[in-house]
Design an enzyme around this catalytic site. Structure first.
Site, short mmCIF file in Angstrom:
data_model
loop_
_atom_site.label_atom_id
_atom_site.label_comp_id
_atom_site.label_asym_id
_atom_site.label_seq_id
_atom_site.Cartn_x
_atom_site.Cartn_y
_atom_site.Cartn_z
N ILE A 36 14.36 -23.18 -16.66
CA ILE A 36 15.93 -23.87 -17.78
C ILE A 36 16.56 -22.72 -16.83
O ILE A 36 17.87 -23.03 -16.77
CB ILE A 36 16.02 -23.77 -19.57
CG1 ILE A 36 17.09 -23.96 -19.54
CG2 ILE A 36 15.11 -22.43 -19.90
CD1 ILE A 36 16.79 -25.25 -20.49
N LEU A 80 8.28 -20.42 -15.38
CA LEU A 80 8.12 -18.74 -15.77
C LEU A 80 7.85 -18.08 -17.01
O LEU A 80 7.72 -17.30 -17.17
CB LEU A 80 10.32 -18.49 -15.24
CG LEU A 80 10.97 -18.74 -14.66
CD1 LEU A 80 12.42 -18.82 -14.74
CD2 LEU A 80 10.32 -18.47 -13.47
N GLY A 81 6.99 -19.80 -17.19
CA GLY A 81 6.66 -18.96 -18.67
C GLY A 81 4.83 -18.24 -18.41
O GLY A 81 4.68 -18.08 -16.69
N GLN A 82 4.22 -17.77 -19.61
CA GLN A 82 3.02 -17.30 -19.39
C GLN A 82 2.21 -18.24 -18.64
O GLN A 82 1.36 -17.22 -17.58
CB GLN A 82 2.57 -17.48 -20.63
CG GLN A 82 1.37 -16.50 -21.15
CD GLN A 82 0.30 -16.39 -21.86
OE1 GLN A 82 0.25 -17.88 -22.56
NE2 GLN A 82 -0.93 -15.31 -22.23
N TYR A 112 4.24 -27.57 -34.08
CA TYR A 112 3.82 -27.77 -32.64
C TYR A 112 2.37 -28.92 -32.98
O TYR A 112 2.72 -29.18 -31.91
CB TYR A 112 3.03 -26.15 -32.72
CG TYR A 112 2.20 -25.70 -31.35
CD1 TYR A 112 3.43 -25.57 -30.08
CD2 TYR A 112 1.23 -25.03 -31.42
CE1 TYR A 112 2.46 -25.36 -28.93
CE2 TYR A 112 0.61 -24.75 -30.09
CZ TYR A 112 1.36 -25.01 -29.03
OH TYR A 112 0.77 -24.45 -27.49
N LYS A 147 1.72 -31.48 -31.10
CA LYS A 147 0.51 -32.18 -29.55
C LYS A 147 -0.23 -33.01 -29.26
O LYS A 147 -0.76 -33.71 -28.76
CB LYS A 147 -0.41 -30.70 -29.77
CG LYS A 147 0.07 -29.12 -28.83
CD LYS A 147 0.49 -29.85 -26.97
CE LYS A 147 1.13 -28.41 -27.28
NZ LYS A 147 1.42 -28.27 -25.19
C1 AKB Z 1 -0.05 -20.45 -29.42
O1 AKB Z 1 -0.51 -19.54 -30.27
O2 AKB Z 1 0.89 -20.80 -29.93
C2 AKB Z 1 -0.23 -21.19 -28.42
C3 AKB Z 1 -1.88 -21.98 -28.41
C4 AKB Z 1 -2.92 -21.78 -28.97
O3 AKB Z 1 -1.52 -23.15 -27.97
N1 AKB Z 1 -1.20 -19.87 -27.65
#
Ligand code: AKB
Length: 316
Positions: A35, A10-12, A138, A142
């Site tokens: 979810i 359901l995300g972007q 993040y 990653k």
């Molecule tokens: C974000 O801005 O967190 C994402 C990405 C670049 O991974 N769009």
């Protein structure tokens, strides 16, 4: 790919990818999951909490899928606000998805991001293989995710594949909690108000891509001959490198009086400054023929047209 389970559907990315996959591989061959169920699911849908150890495995087994496309994750700004939750979803979800792929011998895709780079990475024309010391949760997720996918391939033979997505721009489902979200908001505000206040400062370049190119990239990589893939995971891909003023210039060709001002958000600005200005996508081009069709002007014409139509539909 013949039968595919999509997490984070359901995300972007997930909402558009699910439709495209259903159009290509058949309605009943794509199992969407998230979810929570949507109000009116349009095809097969499973509620999956990716942090629960067996939920991905059970759904993959139930539908006898041959591929998992694992998209469920928190984006960069949200992950900075809730780092421990980000670790649980981004890493816990990924390892559960990889385990399901290992147990059931499935093909596997998950996206990395330009967020996997950090301030010590070369900022311009960032190479495919380079220094990766990100300073955000993040980014940590990653990089760890890229390594984990490589590990499941080399240790267990799981056919893992992935790209490093730039900021993704789309008129269908809004992104939530990303640093590059401004590049979507600016189009909506151009139509609604003729003006936008940017939380990212002038002169801050980041890679971007229009959603149709991102969806084509996922399918092309997943269908690529495995013998051609030297990297497998975390291919740099990009369509444009742009700062807010490039969006303004492109929008003004369609909306001449469009106005911009700046109220910089220090958290998202710091994240943006830790990412590259532009990345090099040669490995993706050479190994599986990646190419983007949309530059900023072509994307802008389409975005503004589609947003106008959408606003008209919802207000009538
Ligand atoms: C974000 O801005 O967190 C994402 C990405 C670049 O991974 N769009």
């Amino acid at each position: 790919m013949k039968k595919i389970l999509v997490t984070g559907a359901l995300g972007q990315i997930g909402s558009e990818l699910t439709d495209k996959l259903r159009g290509t591989y058949g309605e009943d061959n794509v199992i969407a999951s998230d979810i929570r169920s949507p109000e009116n699911p349009s095809g097969i849908f499973e509620e999956i909490d990716v942090t629960k150890e067996k939920e991905i495995y059970e759904a993959a087994k139930k539908y006898n899928v041959d591929t998992i496309i694992h998209l469920a994750a928190l984006l960069s700004a949200k992950a900075e606000a809730f780092p421990k939750v980000a670790w649980e979803i981004n890493m816990g979800g990924l390892v559960n998805a990889l385990e399901a792929a290992k147990e059931l011998n499935l093909k596997f895709f998950t996206p990395s991001s330009i967020g996997a780079f950090g301030p010590s990475t070369p900022r311009d024309n960032t190479p495919q293989d380079t220094l990766q010391r990100p300073t955000t949760m993040y980014g940590v997720n990653k990089v760890a995710g890229e390594l984990l996918c490589d590990y499941y391939y080399s240790r267990f033979g799981v056919d893992t594949r992935g790209v490093r997505f730039p900021g993704l721009i789309s008129y269908v489902t809004p992104p939530g909690g990303g640093t590059t979200d401004y590049a979507v908001e600016i189009y909506y505000e151009a139509i609604r108000k003729g003006a936008y206040t940017s939380y990212i400062a002038q002169g801050t370049y980041m890679d971007m891509m229009y959603m149709p190119d991102a969806l084509n990239a996922i399918i092309k990589l997943m269908e690529a001959d495995p013998h051609q893939l030297k990297h497998r995971n975390a291919f740099n891909i990009t369509a444009m490198s742009a700062a807010p003023e490039q969006f303004v210039e492109a929008i003004r060709k369609q909306v001449p009086d469009f106005k911009i001002d700046y109220q910089v958000d220090p958290v998202r600005q710091a994240i943006a400054e830790s990412w590259p200005n532009s990345i090099n996508a040669d490995a993706a081009k050479e190994e599986w023929g990646f190419e983007a069709e949309y530059d900023i002007d072509r994307m802008t014409v389409d975005m503004l047209k589609k947003i106008r139509e959408k606003i008209k539909r919802t207000s009538s």
